[in-house]
Design an enzyme around this catalytic site. Structure first.
Site, mmCIF file in Angstrom:
data_model
loop_
_atom_site.group_PDB
_atom_site.id
_atom_site.type_symbol
_atom_site.label_atom_id
_atom_site.label_comp_id
_atom_site.label_asym_id
_atom_site.label_seq_id
_atom_site.Cartn_x
_atom_site.Cartn_y
_atom_site.Cartn_z
ATOM 1 N N ALA A 62 2.453 -2.479 91.777
ATOM 2 C CA ALA A 62 2.227 -3.866 91.383
ATOM 3 C C ALA A 62 3.515 -4.655 91.579
ATOM 4 O O ALA A 62 4.604 -4.097 91.508
ATOM 5 C CB ALA A 62 1.800 -3.912 89.920
ATOM 6 N N GLY A 103 1.235 1.311 91.169
ATOM 7 C CA GLY A 103 -0.030 0.773 91.655
ATOM 8 C C GLY A 103 -0.320 1.172 93.098
ATOM 9 O O GLY A 103 -1.479 1.237 93.501
ATOM 10 N N GLU A 106 -1.900 4.399 92.779
ATOM 11 C CA GLU A 106 -3.231 4.179 92.177
ATOM 12 C C GLU A 106 -4.222 3.656 93.215
ATOM 13 O O GLU A 106 -5.393 4.023 93.216
ATOM 14 C CB GLU A 106 -3.109 3.217 90.991
ATOM 15 C CG GLU A 106 -2.317 3.843 89.842
ATOM 16 C CD GLU A 106 -2.037 2.877 88.712
ATOM 17 O OE1 GLU A 106 -1.329 1.888 88.951
ATOM 18 O OE2 GLU A 106 -2.533 3.124 87.599
ATOM 19 N N GLU A 126 5.811 3.910 86.095
ATOM 20 C CA GLU A 126 5.626 2.789 85.171
ATOM 21 C C GLU A 126 6.358 2.989 83.847
ATOM 22 O O GLU A 126 6.836 2.044 83.230
ATOM 23 C CB GLU A 126 4.129 2.571 84.905
ATOM 24 C CG GLU A 126 3.369 1.932 86.057
ATOM 25 C CD GLU A 126 2.851 2.924 87.089
ATOM 26 O OE1 GLU A 126 3.331 4.082 87.125
ATOM 27 O OE2 GLU A 126 1.958 2.534 87.869
HETATM 28 C C1 3H9 Z 1 2.799 -0.913 88.433
HETATM 29 O O1 3H9 Z 1 2.549 -0.533 89.539
HETATM 30 C C2 3H9 Z 1 1.771 -1.192 87.393
HETATM 31 C C3 3H9 Z 1 0.426 -0.661 87.712
HETATM 32 O O2 3H9 Z 1 0.297 0.670 87.258
HETATM 33 C C4 3H9 Z 1 -0.660 -1.414 86.997
HETATM 34 C C5 3H9 Z 1 -0.840 -2.845 87.343
HETATM 35 C C6 3H9 Z 1 -2.061 -3.474 86.713
HETATM 36 N N1 3H9 Z 1 7.701 -5.304 92.431
HETATM 37 O O3 3H9 Z 1 14.959 -0.795 94.751
HETATM 38 P P1 3H9 Z 1 15.313 -1.542 95.973
HETATM 39 C C7 3H9 Z 1 12.123 -5.212 95.053
HETATM 40 S S1 3H9 Z 1 4.396 -1.208 87.943
HETATM 41 C C8 3H9 Z 1 8.500 -6.308 92.806
HETATM 42 O O4 3H9 Z 1 16.656 -2.161 96.054
HETATM 43 P P2 3H9 Z 1 15.209 0.873 97.535
HETATM 44 C C9 3H9 Z 1 13.487 -5.062 94.411
HETATM 45 O O5 3H9 Z 1 13.608 -5.904 93.302
HETATM 46 C C10 3H9 Z 1 5.367 -0.912 89.369
HETATM 47 N N2 3H9 Z 1 9.659 -6.127 93.478
HETATM 48 O O6 3H9 Z 1 15.056 -0.688 97.301
HETATM 49 C C11 3H9 Z 1 14.403 -5.439 95.550
HETATM 50 O O7 3H9 Z 1 14.393 -6.845 95.651
HETATM 51 P P3 3H9 Z 1 15.694 -7.653 96.097
HETATM 52 C C12 3H9 Z 1 5.632 0.527 89.527
HETATM 53 C C13 3H9 Z 1 10.006 -4.878 93.769
HETATM 54 O O8 3H9 Z 1 14.916 1.073 98.960
HETATM 55 C C14 3H9 Z 1 13.671 -4.890 96.774
HETATM 56 O O9 3H9 Z 1 12.310 -4.730 96.369
HETATM 57 N N3 3H9 Z 1 6.521 0.742 90.641
HETATM 58 C C15 3H9 Z 1 9.230 -3.773 93.382
HETATM 59 O O10 3H9 Z 1 16.486 1.339 96.955
HETATM 60 C C16 3H9 Z 1 14.202 -3.565 97.231
HETATM 61 O O11 3H9 Z 1 14.195 -2.671 96.139
HETATM 62 C C17 3H9 Z 1 7.846 0.909 90.472
HETATM 63 O O12 3H9 Z 1 8.345 0.891 89.386
HETATM 64 C C18 3H9 Z 1 8.013 -4.026 92.693
HETATM 65 N N4 3H9 Z 1 7.178 -3.032 92.320
HETATM 66 O O13 3H9 Z 1 14.065 1.538 96.651
HETATM 67 C C19 3H9 Z 1 8.630 1.109 91.744
HETATM 68 N N5 3H9 Z 1 9.854 -2.641 93.803
HETATM 69 O O14 3H9 Z 1 15.938 -7.248 97.524
HETATM 70 C C20 3H9 Z 1 9.871 0.275 91.691
HETATM 71 C C21 3H9 Z 1 10.972 -3.044 94.442
HETATM 72 O O15 3H9 Z 1 15.302 -9.071 95.908
HETATM 73 N N6 3H9 Z 1 10.607 0.305 92.920
HETATM 74 N N7 3H9 Z 1 11.084 -4.389 94.418
HETATM 75 O O16 3H9 Z 1 16.784 -7.193 95.184
HETATM 76 C C22 3H9 Z 1 11.442 1.303 93.271
HETATM 77 O O17 3H9 Z 1 11.540 2.305 92.610
HETATM 78 C C23 3H9 Z 1 12.298 1.097 94.482
HETATM 79 O O18 3H9 Z 1 12.341 -0.288 94.746
HETATM 80 C C24 3H9 Z 1 11.840 1.823 95.760
HETATM 81 C C25 3H9 Z 1 12.717 1.326 96.957
HETATM 82 C C26 3H9 Z 1 12.031 3.315 95.577
HETATM 83 C C27 3H9 Z 1 10.409 1.491 96.073
#
Ligand code: 3H9
Length: 697
Positions: A62, A103, A106, A126
């Site tokens: 998400a 998500g 999911e 999450e």
């Molecule tokens: C969810 O899914 C809820 C659902 O169960 C239910 C819903 C109803 N959203 O980390 P990075 C941005 S909750 C928005 O530096 P990497 C991040 O801010 C979600 N933005 O890269 C950054 O922006 P900026 C569960 C996001 O290569 C840019 O992307 N998912 C999101 O080191 C690059 O990120 C998570 O918790 C997001 N979901 O790592 C996963 N994710 O360039 C969270 C990233 O402006 N994400 N951004 O600074 C991660 O763990 C890492 O970003 C990932 C990439 C491993 C994917």
């Protein structure tokens, strides 16, 4: 730019997500995916659908930004989208490479088939945002990989390679090379073989001893969850997958828990931290592609506690580092301490004996500046005195090779003055480590007036290599962290005079969540450290009020744990802080001399006064541009000062209280009899934001 592409290859439609940076499932992408799905369903020529991301990311889940807005509930929601896929009549195959998280996973779980590259990164993270998987993850993952594996993944939020789950119903096949062709081939195969659609919701979800298992899990998690409600809610939701009469009933339980968690202050704090950690490395006038200088070798001046810890930090990152001292005994002592620290890590099983030898081999002791001249960076960690620093920097200027970065670990002194001791102020920067330097994650990067942009970019990159969290600070006394802590300590001291005791203040703020109260913290760091700084301040500003109690404590040699006595008394081999009648007497005397009649201060007031003292100084720091953003200040406090994570940092916490209320309370403190009205005058930025109904972050 379109957030997804729709293409038809023969009888297969491919919907490719292309929404940088991470295919976040915000409203635009959800709509595009549902449109693609409807189009494929409606096209009689299409018999199967492939859902694919990029090479780097299937989807990170998400869009976390949406959690603070109504967009999250706008149709199609993630539930609607997943439901549409699952109930569709044509097989949908998720083709997964890179990150497939939250998500995103999911979404894949709602598809009828999943194929992946072996190194795809699978997670339901999450819980790290104070949430639980809210789009069916707690119901479908246990059905796909088994209850225990799913629970472990959901409660820890850990990322695992797809390979690790290849034997479960999560994956129908792993693909070695070209994922897109592999997905098309897989689709052709299921069509050719007439394989029926598989829906994870139809799989059973059982555990042979569910009640005992979940009880055990709850017991285990309760102790580590601390202030966070999410881990236990994760367990409840997975338990609901096993015990609910229908799949939809379990799904409803999950939704309810998600709706609850998403509005908790703990989750809001963790989401703030998620973005703050990513914002902190961005410096507006230093673009991310600024060229950096190579750092292959380092040197540290001073083998004391800080110097030793910094040297260990380099060795831990595999960077050879010289440690320079003036006297052989000091050098030997420093090296012995480093060895002892590594040995204790070996004893605790945190480090192998081989690694100890390898790390010690990277640390080269020397008494001669000539030996360090070729180091790419040198970090000065000598006594906190301008004359001593002057001597060191003049020497470094004379010996170091051109282009070497000259860094100072000063915690309070003027980095511009230090830079001016050299003929190359553009190469000088502050790198303020926190003690113990090999453990603490925070690194304040102090940008001098003349610090070159490539120097700044280099130390920011180096911080990452050293596994530190760098926060840029401008030059001022104490930079971000210590300048604020100075106000916090002054307020703690003030409350002693008004009627509180060290143990009451410490307990109140520790119960609120700080890792250590101001007095225990000062006893640990050494009360002489603050005394030295105060003496410098008294000399610079003779009219400034004295910290009578703290000064007397130091005059009596009560420097803290290291002398067995400080704000508390300590017993040999025991770090427990015991209240000491001698300290109480000292406080009582100081109150009498100041003509203050003590009053009872309740814990709530203690917490407010300590935290708002931080916030007010934080507001000034922000307004002066010493910190680039409020969230940087939060990062400093969360990573260097034991501020409770679930409160998100002092500035975020003030935002959650409401700046109007914070300013109003400050004015109330200013009106208390005998109060320091100037101290409690809300900073102009705080006043302005409060008046406009805005927040720091
Ligand atoms: C969810 O899914 C809820 C659902 O169960 C239910 C819903 C109803 N959203 O980390 P990075 C941005 S909750 C928005 O530096 P990497 C991040 O801010 C979600 N933005 O890269 C950054 O922006 P900026 C569960 C996001 O290569 C840019 O992307 N998912 C999101 O080191 C690059 O990120 C998570 O918790 C997001 N979901 O790592 C996963 N994710 O360039 C969270 C990233 O402006 N994400 N951004 O600074 C991660 O763990 C890492 O970003 C990932 C990439 C491993 C994917």
């Amino acid at each position: 730019m379109s957030v997804s592409h729709y293409r038809v290859h023969g009888q297969i439609a491919v919907i490719a997500m292309n929404h940088p940076p991470v295919n976040g499932l915000g409203l635009a992408l959800r709509r595009a995916l549902l449109d693609g799905l409807d189009r494929a369903e409606a096209d009689p020529a299409v018999r199967a659908i492939v859902l694919i991301g990029t090479d780097k990311v299937f989807s990170a889940g998400a869009d976390i930004h949406e959690f603070n807005s109504p967009l999250m509930r706008a149709e199609p929601t993630l539930h609607t989208l997943i439901d549409a896929i699952e109930r569709g009549t044509k097989p949908v195959i998720a083709a997964i490479a890179g990150a497939c998280m939250g998500g995103g996973l999911e979404l894949a779980l709602g598809c009828h088939f999943r194929i992946a590259r072996a190194d795809a990164q699978i997670a339901l993270p999450e819980v790290k945002l104070g949430l639980l998987p809210g789009a069916g993850g707690t119901q479908r993952l246990p059905r796909a990989v088994g209850v225990e594996t799913a629970l472990n993944l959901i409660v820890s939020g850990a990322t695992v390679p797809a390979q690790q789950l290849s034997q479960t119903a999560l994956f129908d096949a792993l693909v070695a090379d070209d994922l897109a062709s592999g997905a098309l081939a897989f689709a052709e195969k299921i069509l050719a073989e007439g394989i029926a659609l598989k829906r994870i919701r139809d799989l059973p979800c059982t555990h042979p001893d569910a009640e005992a298992y979940f009880q055990f899990a709850r017991h285990h998690v309760r102790s580590s969850a601390g202030a966070f409600p999410a881990p236990l809610k994760c367990i409840d939701a997975v338990a609901a997958a096993v015990t609910s009469p229908t799949f939809d009933a379990g799904l409803a339980a999950e939704r309810e828990a998600f709706a609850y968690l998403v509005q908790t202050p703990e989750s809001k704090a963790l989401r703030h931290v998620f973005f703050a950690e990513r914002a902190v490395t961005k410096i507006p006038d230093v673009p991310e592609d600024t060229p950096t200088r190579p750092i292959k070798t380092a040197a540290v001046i001073g083998a004391g506690t800080m110097g030793g810890g910094i040297a260990m930090t380099f060795a831990n990152a595999g960077i050879p580092v010289s440690v320079l001292e003036i006297k052989a005994e000091a050098l030997e002592r420093g090296l012995a301490t480093i060895r002892k620290n590594y040995e204790s890590q070996v004893k605790k099983g945190k480090l192998g004996a081989d690694a100890l030898a390898a790390r010690m081999a990277l640390i080269q002791p020397t008494l001669d500046y000539a030996h360090i001249r070729d180091a790419d960076i040198v970090i000065e960690a000598v006594f906190e005195d301008m004359d001593v620093k002057k001597a060191v920097f003049e020497k470094l200027d004379a010996v170091m090779k051109p282009g070497a970065i000259l860094a100072t670990n000063t915690s309070t002194l003027d980095v511009n003055r230090i830079a001016a001791f050299t003929t190359r102020p553009e190469d000088v920067v502050g790198t303020h480590f926190f003690s113990p330097a090999n453990v603490m994650r925070l690194l304040e990067i102090v940008r001098g007036e003349k610090t070159a942009k490539d120097v700044l970019a280099t130390v920011m990159k180096l911080a990452k290599t050293l596994k530190k969290l760098p926060v840029v600070a401008g030059v001022c006394d104490g930079f971000i962290g210590n300048r604020m802590i100075h106000r916090y300590s002054a307020e703690a001291m003030r409350m002693l005079l008004e009627g509180a005791l060290p143990q009451q203040i410490d307990q109140a703020i520790e119960r609120w969540g700080m890792a250590m109260g101001p007095f225990r913290m000062s006893d640990l760091a050494g009360n002489d450290v603050g005394w030295l700084i105060r003496k410098r301040h008294y000399a610079e500003r003779p009219q400034m009020p004295r910290a009578v109690i703290a000064d007397r404590l130091c005059e009596r040699g009560r420097f803290g744990q290291k002398t067995g006595k400080g704000w508390y008394a300590y017993r040999t081999g025991d770090r427990t802080a015991y209240p000491d009648p001698e300290v109480e007497q000292l406080i009582v005397d100081a109150r009498r001399e100041a003509g203050i009649a003590p009053r009872r201060i309740d814990d709530g007031e203690i917490v407010e006064r300590l935290i708002y003292a931080l916030v007010n100084e934080g507001a000034r720091i922000l307004e002066e541009g010493i910190a680039l953003r409020a969230s940087d200040i939060d990062m400093v406090y969360l990573n260097g000062y034991g501020f409770p994570l679930h409160r998100g940092g002092p500035m975020f916490y003030a935002d959650t209280v409401g700046l109007y209320t914070v300013a109003r309370r400050m004015r109330a403190f200013a009106r208390q009899p005998g109060a320091d009205a100037a101290f409690w005058t809300p900073a102009p930025l705080l006043e302005r934001l409060a008046a406009e109904g805005k927040t720091f972050n």
